[in-house]
Write an enzyme that holds these catalytic residues in place. Structure first.
Site, PDB file in Angstrom:
ATOM      1  N   HIS A 240       0.817  -1.202   0.000  1.00 28.91           N
ATOM      2  CA  HIS A 240       0.000   0.000   0.000  1.00 28.91           C
ATOM      3  C   HIS A 240       0.854   1.256   0.000  1.00 28.91           C
ATOM      4  O   HIS A 240       0.726   2.134   0.837  1.00 28.91           O
ATOM      5  CB  HIS A 240      -0.947  -0.013   1.204  1.00 28.91           C
ATOM      6  CG  HIS A 240      -2.032  -1.037   1.065  1.00 28.91           C
ATOM      7  ND1 HIS A 240      -3.194  -0.815   0.373  1.00 28.91           N
ATOM      8  CD2 HIS A 240      -2.102  -2.323   1.490  1.00 28.91           C
ATOM      9  CE1 HIS A 240      -3.949  -1.898   0.399  1.00 28.91           C
ATOM     10  NE2 HIS A 240      -3.304  -2.831   1.068  1.00 28.91           N
TER      11      HIS A 240
ATOM     12  N   HIS B 189      -0.400  29.218   3.099  1.00 30.86           N
ATOM     13  CA  HIS B 189      -0.829  30.408   3.837  1.00 30.86           C
ATOM     14  C   HIS B 189      -1.962  30.054   4.799  1.00 30.86           C
ATOM     15  O   HIS B 189      -1.920  30.403   5.986  1.00 30.86           O
ATOM     16  CB  HIS B 189      -1.276  31.485   2.857  1.00 30.86           C
ATOM     17  CG  HIS B 189      -1.867  32.698   3.501  1.00 30.86           C
ATOM     18  ND1 HIS B 189      -1.205  33.895   3.601  1.00 30.86           N
ATOM     19  CD2 HIS B 189      -3.083  32.910   4.081  1.00 30.86           C
ATOM     20  CE1 HIS B 189      -1.967  34.780   4.219  1.00 30.86           C
ATOM     21  NE2 HIS B 189      -3.135  34.204   4.510  1.00 30.86           N
ATOM     22  N   GLU B 190      -2.961  29.358   4.276  1.00 34.50           N
ATOM     23  CA  GLU B 190      -4.119  29.045   5.117  1.00 34.50           C
ATOM     24  C   GLU B 190      -3.741  28.110   6.261  1.00 34.50           C
ATOM     25  O   GLU B 190      -4.137  28.321   7.412  1.00 34.50           O
ATOM     26  CB  GLU B 190      -5.237  28.428   4.264  1.00 34.50           C
ATOM     27  CG  GLU B 190      -5.748  29.304   3.141  1.00 34.50           C
ATOM     28  CD  GLU B 190      -6.150  30.695   3.586  1.00 34.50           C
ATOM     29  OE1 GLU B 190      -6.503  30.867   4.772  1.00 34.50           O
ATOM     30  OE2 GLU B 190      -6.097  31.614   2.767  1.00 34.50           O
TER      31      GLU B 190
ATOM     32  N   HIS C  18      -2.131  29.683   9.300  1.00 27.48           N
ATOM     33  CA  HIS C  18      -3.017  30.316  10.280  1.00 27.48           C
ATOM     34  C   HIS C  18      -3.290  29.360  11.436  1.00 27.48           C
ATOM     35  O   HIS C  18      -3.314  29.770  12.606  1.00 27.48           O
ATOM     36  CB  HIS C  18      -4.343  30.711   9.629  1.00 27.48           C
ATOM     37  CG  HIS C  18      -4.277  31.999   8.867  1.00 27.48           C
ATOM     38  ND1 HIS C  18      -3.900  33.182   9.451  1.00 27.48           N
ATOM     39  CD2 HIS C  18      -4.553  32.289   7.569  1.00 27.48           C
ATOM     40  CE1 HIS C  18      -3.935  34.151   8.543  1.00 27.48           C
ATOM     41  NE2 HIS C  18      -4.327  33.631   7.394  1.00 27.48           N
TER      42      HIS C  18
ATOM     43  N   ASN D 272      -2.007  30.309  15.242  1.00 33.08           N
ATOM     44  CA  ASN D 272      -3.048  30.418  16.270  1.00 33.08           C
ATOM     45  C   ASN D 272      -2.874  29.402  17.384  1.00 33.08           C
ATOM     46  O   ASN D 272      -3.133  29.705  18.556  1.00 33.08           O
ATOM     47  CB  ASN D 272      -4.428  30.249  15.629  1.00 33.08           C
ATOM     48  CG  ASN D 272      -4.980  31.548  15.102  1.00 33.08           C
ATOM     49  OD1 ASN D 272      -5.404  32.411  15.864  1.00 33.08           O
ATOM     50  ND2 ASN D 272      -4.950  31.710  13.784  1.00 33.08           N
TER      51      ASN D 272
ATOM     52  N   ASN E 136      -5.965  28.013  23.429  1.00 32.40           N
ATOM     53  CA  ASN E 136      -6.439  29.398  23.310  1.00 32.40           C
ATOM     54  C   ASN E 136      -6.317  29.848  21.863  1.00 32.40           C
ATOM     55  O   ASN E 136      -5.222  30.035  21.349  1.00 32.40           O
ATOM     56  CB  ASN E 136      -5.615  30.310  24.226  1.00 32.40           C
ATOM     57  CG  ASN E 136      -6.150  31.725  24.276  1.00 32.40           C
ATOM     58  OD1 ASN E 136      -7.086  32.081  23.557  1.00 32.40           O
ATOM     59  ND2 ASN E 136      -5.560  32.542  25.120  1.00 32.40           N
TER      60      ASN E 136
ATOM     61  N   GLU F 264      -1.431  37.127   9.417  1.00 26.24           N
ATOM     62  CA  GLU F 264      -1.365  37.122   7.952  1.00 26.24           C
ATOM     63  C   GLU F 264       0.086  37.111   7.473  1.00 26.24           C
ATOM     64  O   GLU F 264       0.439  36.431   6.504  1.00 26.24           O
ATOM     65  CB  GLU F 264      -2.097  38.344   7.393  1.00 26.24           C
ATOM     66  CG  GLU F 264      -3.578  38.398   7.706  1.00 26.24           C
ATOM     67  CD  GLU F 264      -4.353  37.253   7.067  1.00 26.24           C
ATOM     68  OE1 GLU F 264      -3.896  36.710   6.036  1.00 26.24           O
ATOM     69  OE2 GLU F 264      -5.417  36.905   7.618  1.00 26.24           O
TER      70      GLU F 264
END
EC number: 3.4.24.-
Length: 667
Positions: free
Chosen positions: A286, A465-466, A469, A473, A481, A495
């Site tokens: 696999h 980029h996304e 985030h 965070n 948090n 950003e």
């Protein structure tokens, strides 16, 4: 993304309480008993000469011919070497010749070495993991060997009785035994339960058990027919009587069952008495393979797709990326979402036959025509982001996105839900980051500025980029948090970090500090930022003081300034390390670009919740000191000072940013 396009890379900092959790990774564990007396590989500095009996044992010799090895098996030169191998096991290891069966033997044409493979037999029954290989040179001397034969004292009482039965009767006569069919059906049910394609009692009752003397192995056994196609691809399974030694050397009686399915081909040894799975292996390899723009090709405008095989990092993703042959696994579930919405488990995903995801892509057509390729690319890129950020410290304990946390640290059940060609918007992308233990959600949209439209799933810098985030965070303020990069300078730096990590993934050998980078060029058709990222103040004049401008109050604008400053940091480190550009995916911290990524992620963990530029700068300086002892401290300070963030820079209440172009004393 751009200020001219609203809400791109929106960070949904809500709790995402409505998202349900997916089942854990259902991959099936393959195993064989780990023998206490682990066989040693003996390599002889002085080859061993063995005296062969004038009359080699007929059992071993006849078994060689019966294996179907063809002319090589009957070659007198090969036969002579097999006699040597048998004699070696008998004289050097005390193994009776009647307990030895030759399975394969051949002479390597290049080296002249004979490789003889043997198996232990007890009362005519083969021991599945009682194996040996003996290597004999041109002169007939043994140069190396290994064997894992079980001591005959390891026979259990039940095995002894079966051994006696095997000695005194042909295999075919076993069918007449009252418990034979029951035992085989129980073993089949145990196996199908284990591989998660259970056979019902009603279907089991219809299974026909018949003796066979012509199985693929060349040995007699049984065929179990009448199985449903979802259980057995060809409607049948085979079984043979065998023995297997457990970890302590005890021999137990098993059925060796072979069950072929659409994407698996199981070879299992099932305890004939208890139904326990004693060993299981999948003959289907696999390997994961993806036809994608690989990690060093940012978009269709910069290179071609290729078939990438087994790209998972074994530390970050020890079980690979795929679960059950589709674009979902421990790190991300990627699927189509043409109507938008939050549901994902039942959404469409492509299936990779035997682990290969290779789908057509025609960029002259609209994106919906190549949804399989788009989902595959999104699945690949998010997994790449998971693995590379794991290597640099975005681990399970630090709050990364995984369904199962193998270390037992951090909250699990929070793989990324990634929507390809999401129908809730266009010309956009976003990522929602709830606290650790809840799924991150990525939405990738179709971009409509060109004809045909273009798919953001195919552009790595947008996906990277996304995903970043989620990294920033979870690392800022701790994984529990998600409210630490919400607005103002903190939100803007979110950003900026996302652009910075995307840039770092694109830096490859041959680039220099004069290389400029723009974001989103493939999807949008042009730069989605005000300026290219550049170390040239002419090309990109953005400095710290711009944060006072009314045009630089929105998070993407603020982020451009922060990413521009970090672009200076990256190239100062590349030049200072002096070793050129490294492959960021290998984490070679002797290379400046790799070092920069490590420092940036380390600093996120150091900085406070809701940092401003000054606090984030100080965290980066501290991270460099922690990592290198301050070796590159001045290079980092010069990068900040060039854009007005020297040690004297300050700000009051989000306005009145005071620039400083000096560097600390000693630099």
């Amino acid at each position: 993304m751009p200020r001219t396009i609203t809400n791109l890379a929106v960070i949904a900092l809500l709790a995402c309480a409505a998202l349900a959790q997916a089942p854990s990774d259902s991959s099936i564990r393959q195993f064989t008993p780990a023998l206490k007396s682990n066989p040693q590989f003996n390599v002889y500095a002085s080859p061993v000469k063995v005296q062969v009996s004038a009359s080699p044992p007929s059992f071993a010799a006849s078994s060689l011919v019966s294996t179907g090895n063809g002319p090589a098996a009957k070659d007198p030169a090969v036969a002579a070497k097999t006699d040597i191998a048998i004699a070696y096991l008998n004289t050097q290891h005390g193994i009776p010749t009647e307990n030895i069966k030759i399975t394969d033997a051949y002479v390597d044409g290049a080296t002249g070495i004979a490789h003889v493979y043997l198996r232990q037999v007890v009362g005519g029954v083969q021991v599945a993991n009682g194996l040996a290989n003996v290597n004999v040179d041109r002169s007939g001397h043994v140069i190396s060997s290994s064997q894992s034969f079980a001591p005959l004292t390891g026979l259990s009482s039940s095995t002894k009785s079966r051994r006696s039965a095997a000695q005194n009767s042909a295999v075919g006569s076993l069918v007449a035994r009252a418990d034979a069919e029951v035992s085989l059906k129980n073993a089949l049910k145990s196996l199908t339960n284990y591989v998660q394609t259970s056979v019902s009692d009603a279907d089991l009752a219809n299974v026909v058990v018949a003796a066979s003397s012509s199985l693929a192995s060349g040995e007699p056994g049984f065929v179990l027919s009448g199985l449903p196609s979802q259980v057995a691809a060809k409607g049948s399974s085979t079984a043979q009587q065998a023995l297997i030694q457990t970890s302590d050397g005890t021999l137990v009686s098993v059925w060796h069952m072979v069950l072929e399915q659409d994407t698996h081909w199981w070879s299992a040894h099932v305890n004939a008495e208890t139904g326990a799975i004693e060993a299981i292996n999948d003959w289907v390899s696999h390997a994961e393979a993806y036809r994608v723009y690989p990690k060093n090709v940012n978009s269709p405008s910069e290179g071609a797709r290729s078939l990438v095989v087994d790209p998972a990092n074994k530390d970050a993703s020890p079980n690979g990326w795929v679960t059950e042959g589709s674009t979902y696994g421990n790190n991300v579930w990627a699927q189509n979402n043409p109507s938008g919405g939050d549901a994902w488990k039942s959404n469409y995903r492509p299936t990779g036959k035997t682990g290969t995801f290779d789908f057509a892509l025609d960029l002259t057509k609209q994106p919906k025509t190549y949804i399989d390729a788009a989902i595959t690319q999104l699945f690949y890129t998010v997994n790449v982001m998971h693995d590379v950020t794991f290597a640099y410290g975005f681990t399970e304990a630090a709050g990364n996105f995984q369904d199962v946390n193998y270390s037992g640290q951090g909250a699990e059940g929070d793989y990324v839900v990634a929507f390809a060609q999401d129908g809730s918007g266009t010309d956009n992308a976003n990522f929602a980051t709830p606290p650790d233990g809840q799924n991150g959600v990525m939405r990738m949209y179709v971009w409509t500025e060109t004809n045909p439209s273009r798919d953001g799933d195919l552009e790595q810098d947008i996906v990277a980029h996304e995903f970043t985030h989620g990294v920033s965070n979870r690392l800022t303020g701790g994984p529990s948090n998600s409210d630490c990069l919400y607005d103002g300078e903190a939100g803007g730096m979110g950003e900026g970090w996302s652009d910075t990590v995307a840039n770092l993934l694109r830096i490859v050998p041959g680039m220099t500090r004069s290389t400029d980078m723009i974001m989103g060029k493939y999807s949008y058709g042009q730069n989605i930022r005000s300026y290219a990222y550049s170390t040239s103040l002419t090309t990109n004049p953005q400095t710290y003081k711009l944060l006072d401008s009314p045009a630089y109050k929105e998070v993407h604008s603020i982020g451009e300034v922060w990413a521009t400053i970090l672009y200076e940091v990256i190239w100062n480190l590349v030049d200072a390390c002096g070793g050129g550009i490294g492959d960021v995916f290998t984490k070679d911290l002797s290379k400046g670009n790799c070092l920069a990524l490590q420092i940036i992620l380390d600093a996120m963990k150091l900085q406070p919740c809701n940092p401003d530029f000054i606090k984030a700068r100080d965290a980066i300086v501290q991270a460099e000191s922690n990592l290198t002892g301050g070796k590159y401290k001045c290079d980092v300070w010069r990068a900040f000072a060039k854009r007005g963030m020297g040690p004297g820079a300050s700000a009051t209440g989000g306005s009145k940013h005071v620039e400083d172009y000096a560097v600390p004393s000693g630099c």
